[in-house]
Design a protein around this motif. Structure first.
Motif, short mmCIF file in Angstrom:
data_model
loop_
_atom_site.label_atom_id
_atom_site.label_comp_id
_atom_site.label_asym_id
_atom_site.label_seq_id
_atom_site.Cartn_x
_atom_site.Cartn_y
_atom_site.Cartn_z
N UNK A 1 -11.38 30.14 3.44
CA UNK A 1 -11.39 28.68 3.46
C UNK A 1 -11.77 28.10 2.10
N UNK A 2 -12.19 28.93 1.19
CA UNK A 2 -12.59 28.48 -0.15
C UNK A 2 -12.36 29.61 -1.14
N UNK A 3 -11.86 29.27 -2.30
CA UNK A 3 -11.70 30.26 -3.35
C UNK A 3 -11.97 29.67 -4.70
N UNK A 4 -12.61 30.46 -5.56
CA UNK A 4 -12.88 30.04 -6.93
C UNK A 4 -12.68 31.24 -7.85
N UNK A 5 -11.97 31.02 -8.93
CA UNK A 5 -11.73 32.04 -9.95
C UNK A 5 -12.18 31.48 -11.29
N UNK B 1 -3.89 41.65 -12.18
CA UNK B 1 -5.16 41.15 -11.66
C UNK B 1 -5.01 39.72 -11.12
N UNK B 2 -6.04 38.90 -11.30
CA UNK B 2 -6.03 37.55 -10.76
C UNK B 2 -5.03 36.64 -11.45
N UNK C 1 -10.33 35.28 -2.80
CA UNK C 1 -10.45 34.01 -3.53
C UNK C 1 -9.09 33.45 -3.94
N UNK C 2 -8.09 34.31 -4.03
CA UNK C 2 -6.78 33.89 -4.52
C UNK C 2 -5.98 33.15 -3.47
N UNK C 3 -6.15 33.56 -2.20
CA UNK C 3 -5.33 33.03 -1.13
C UNK C 3 -5.45 31.51 -1.00
N UNK C 4 -6.65 30.93 -0.88
CA UNK C 4 -6.70 29.48 -0.72
C UNK C 4 -6.20 28.72 -1.95
#
Length: 272
Positions: free
Chosen positions: A115-119, A193-194, A220-223
């Protein structure tokens, strides 16, 4: 405001702490690097970042669970069973060689849904984030973020295709289809990678694929991809993050219109 505003603010705080530790160790002459049992590298920066994030979460979200690449799982004790997922440094091989493409990945899961992602990629001076229903954003930090959106490319002949590595696809028994996609696409590059996923979310490329991932690599990538308007499934077409361990996930991420074509070329039937 999103229902996850407080969680997102905390995720940025975790990323700030992680960035301070990781940038101080990037290209450090005394950086300590060891090999894990799977022969992948781990640096003292990886472990320091995860320890700091664990300490902050223990202070601010004591009932939430936590899954980290370096120190495993701490089960949730709260009634809602929420879990944070952390990759302290995604792209450790880049990090230890002085390549600036690495990031800290932070996700929040409710059940098997991210429900939340941060990179946060401090060596690139850029951060990406999203929360369910609130859209996806990128910029140097939360005060200067701008909305991001996937591309509108509709045919593979016009698409920029990104992949993790050819050896990984060879080991997965799908090197032939990947090579054919590369021939049919307008352009192909292995950003890895990301980073490929974030370029996809920004509309700079159109497809990113990976045959083998762990939960901390992808949660983290999905949202971020989906809130930017993209589509994210595994090779069987399932939009799930059910795996908890290493190497039991896969990914096809796209801008949406191209997803069916890529899935048909690379996909595998779901296990019965």
């Amino acid at each position: 405001m999103t229902g996850y505003a407080d969680d997102l603010a905390l995720a940025h705080r975790l990323a700030d702490a992680a960035d301070a530790l990781s940038t101080a160790r990037f290209r450090a002459l005394d950086l300590r690097v060891e090999s894990k049992p799977d022969l992948t590298p781990v640096s003292d920066a990886d472990t320091a970042v995860e320890r700091e994030i664990r300490a902050l979460l223990a202070a601010h979200r004591p009932g939430d669970g936590l899954i980290g690449e370096e120190y495993g799982e701490q089960p949730a004790t709260g009634p809602d069973g929420r879990r944070w997922v952390v990759d302290p440094i995604d792209g450790t091989k880049n990090f230890v060689r002085g390549v600036p493409v690495w990031a800290t990945l932070i996700a929040l899961l409710e059940g098997d849904r991210a429900v939340l992602g941060l990179v946060s990629a401090p060596a690139l001076g850029r951060r990406w984030w999203a929360a369910s229903g609130a859209g996806a954003f990128a910029g140097p930090g939360p005060a200067s973020g701008a909305p991001i959106r996937v591309s509108g490319v509709t045919t593979l002949a016009d698409a920029s295709f990104c992949y993790s590595s050819l050896t990984g696809w060879e080991e997965a028994g799908r090197l032939g289809p990947v090579l054919q996609i590369m021939r049919d696409a307008w352009r192909s590059r292995a950003y890895g990678d990301f980073y490929g996923y974030m370029l996809l979310a920004e509309g700079a490329l159109d497809v990113m694929v990976e045959p083998e991932l762990s939960l901390w690599d992808v949660a983290a990538l999905v949202p971020i991809v989906t809130e930017a308007g993209g589509t994210f499934t595994d090779l069987a077409g399932r939009p799930t993050l059910a795996g908890d361990g290493a190497g039991d996930l896969s990914a096809i991420a796209s801008n949406g219109p191209l997803h069916g074509d890529i899935l048909a070329r690379l996909g595998r039937p779901a296990a019965r």
